[in-house]
Design an enzyme around this catalytic site. Structure first.
Site, PDB file in Angstrom:
ATOM      1  N   ASP A 144     -25.790 -13.071  27.005  1.00  0.00           N
ATOM      2  CA  ASP A 144     -26.224 -13.718  25.772  1.00  0.00           C
ATOM      3  C   ASP A 144     -26.962 -12.676  24.927  1.00  0.00           C
ATOM      4  OD1 ASP A 144     -26.764 -15.605  23.860  1.00  0.00           O
ATOM      5  OD2 ASP A 144     -28.287 -16.672  25.019  1.00  0.00           O
ATOM      6  N   ASP A 173     -21.680 -14.487  20.234  1.00  0.00           N
ATOM      7  CA  ASP A 173     -22.771 -13.760  20.880  1.00  0.00           C
ATOM      8  C   ASP A 173     -23.011 -14.109  22.338  1.00  0.00           C
ATOM      9  OD1 ASP A 173     -23.647 -16.313  20.227  1.00  0.00           O
ATOM     10  OD2 ASP A 173     -25.703 -15.680  19.807  1.00  0.00           O
ATOM     11  N   GLU A 174     -22.116 -14.861  22.962  1.00  0.00           N
ATOM     12  CA  GLU A 174     -22.307 -15.131  24.386  1.00  0.00           C
ATOM     13  C   GLU A 174     -20.973 -15.392  25.067  1.00  0.00           C
ATOM     14  OE1 GLU A 174     -24.147 -18.842  25.633  1.00  0.00           O
ATOM     15  OE2 GLU A 174     -23.905 -19.666  23.623  1.00  0.00           O
TER      16      GLU A 174
END
Length: 383
Positions: free
Chosen positions: A34, A128-129
């Site tokens: 993350d 983003d993860e």
């Protein structure tokens, strides 16, 4: 770099030998990566004048919503999905910057290439993860924690950004672990430690448990994972309905889902859980406008095109109500998305009782072979 040494090693035993989270045992080596305050961190990376300052990505006025907040802003209580006027009140020196999705997408592509250097089993959740299954990694490293450290180092070198990682034997635990030592940290939960680790967590750390659910749980004597694990499935069904199965398994650190590298996106959406129930028409409409902003931003970010808009509301007794409208062609633009969303709300106002959650989704996306939209039940994606 911070690492949780109470749940440590590299999914290795005391003698340094790898535990056996393999197919035969039913366990896997899962990493959840993350990025730290991704949008805001990209802005601070690209504009040195923003470094060390409270930054929010999003619209500054009117019905603007915070899409992301730097850690300097979070110290003041600024959070994503918060109305911009509230964020500015909490942090008068907050600097708003408009989103630059092209920059975020390029950084995300660089990060994805780093993941694929170690494993083909990558399940992105957003820009983003992502989940990674490194049970059989491409480089033969063997240690999931070592791989997580290498990935984080490579991301820093190639993008100038920091990432946090959770390492464990299933997706639920890996995701919780990735948030344990943020920012720029690692947490490892080894086989056999999951139930004990979850037992120590405040109930709010369980995904899907918002402020109102937390209040209800505390009234029922549930403040931690251990308290939740002490309740049987019949009790959970009686009090939490469709959430019961998820809560029962999560309290025991159980999650049987596999990392799906080729998962097809079925919908794009967003929702808000309220600290206090709402029922008035004015508050409902104001909330809907904020959610429209949030969801349309996600639709643009993912470049999704779809025909079905669904409004979801969860009442204060945890029962759900949904209303959907399918168009003959893809939603043309934000104005059409907003118009249909408002019409769906108008159909159900006045409400029979207050709600604790509201959400919108766009489904029937291009490339989705299923003609009917999959019903969304909020933040129960860990089932």
């Amino acid at each position: 770099m911070t690492q949780d040494r109470d749940h440590n090693a590299s999914l290795t035993g005391e003698d340094g030998q790898e535990d056996a989270p393999n197919q035969a045992s039913g366990l896997r080596k899962i990493i959840h990566v993350d990025m730290d305050a991704f949008f805001a961190s990209v802005e601070q990376r690209d504009d040195p004048a923003l470094r060390g300052k409270p930054v929010a990505v999003g619209g500054a006025g009117g019905r603007g919503v915070v899409a992301a907040a730097s850690y300097e802003a979070r110290k003041f209580g600024v959070r994503s999905a918060m109305p911009s006027v509230t964020a500015k009140r909490l942090c008068p020196d907050l600097i708003f910057v408009r989103h630059r999705f092209d920059a975020y997408k390029e950084a995300s592509r660089q990060i994805r290439r780093v993941f694929e250097h170690y494993t083909p089993h990558v399940e992105p959740l957003s820009l983003d993860e992502a989940y990674l299954d490194v049970t059989d990694d491409l480089l033969g490293i063997g240690s999931a924690t070592r791989i997580a450290d290498l990935i984080r180092q490579e991301i820093r070198v190639k993008t100038g950004l920091t990432a946090s990682a959770g390492v464990s034997y299933n997706k639920f635990l890996a995701k919780i672990a990735s948030d344990q030592n943020k920012p720029d940290g690692v947490c490892v939960i080894r086989p056999g430690q999951g139930a004990d680790f979850v037992a120590t967590l405040p109930i709010r750390r369980f995904h899907g448990v918002g402020p109102k659910a937390e209040e209800k749980m505390k009234r029922l004597g549930i403040a931690t994972g251990a308290d939740l694990a002490a309740k049987d499935i019949d009790f959970l069904r009686a009090n939490f309905g469709s959430m019961a199965g998820y809560l029962y398994r999560a309290a025991r650190g159980i999650d049987l889902r596999q990392v799906s590298a080729h998962r097809t996106r079925k919908s794009v959406g967003g929702e808000r859980t309220f600290s206090e129930d709402i029922s008035s028409g004015a508050m409902l409409r104001e909330t809907l406008e904020n959610i429209i902003d949030i969801v349309w931003e996600r639709i643009e970010r993912s470049q999704s095109k779809g025909r079905t808009i669904t409004l979801k509301m969860k009442f204060n007794d945890f029962k759900n109500m949904t209303r959907s409208k399918s168009l003959t062609s893809n939603v043309a633009d934000r104005d059409e998305f907003a118009e249909v969303s408002r019409a769906l709300l108008a159909e159900v106002v006045p409400l029979p009782k207050p709600i604790r959650l509201m959400g919108l989704t766009l489904s029937n996306l291009e490339g989705d072979s299923e003609p009917k939209p999959k019903r969304e039940d909020g933040q129960l994606s860990l089932l």
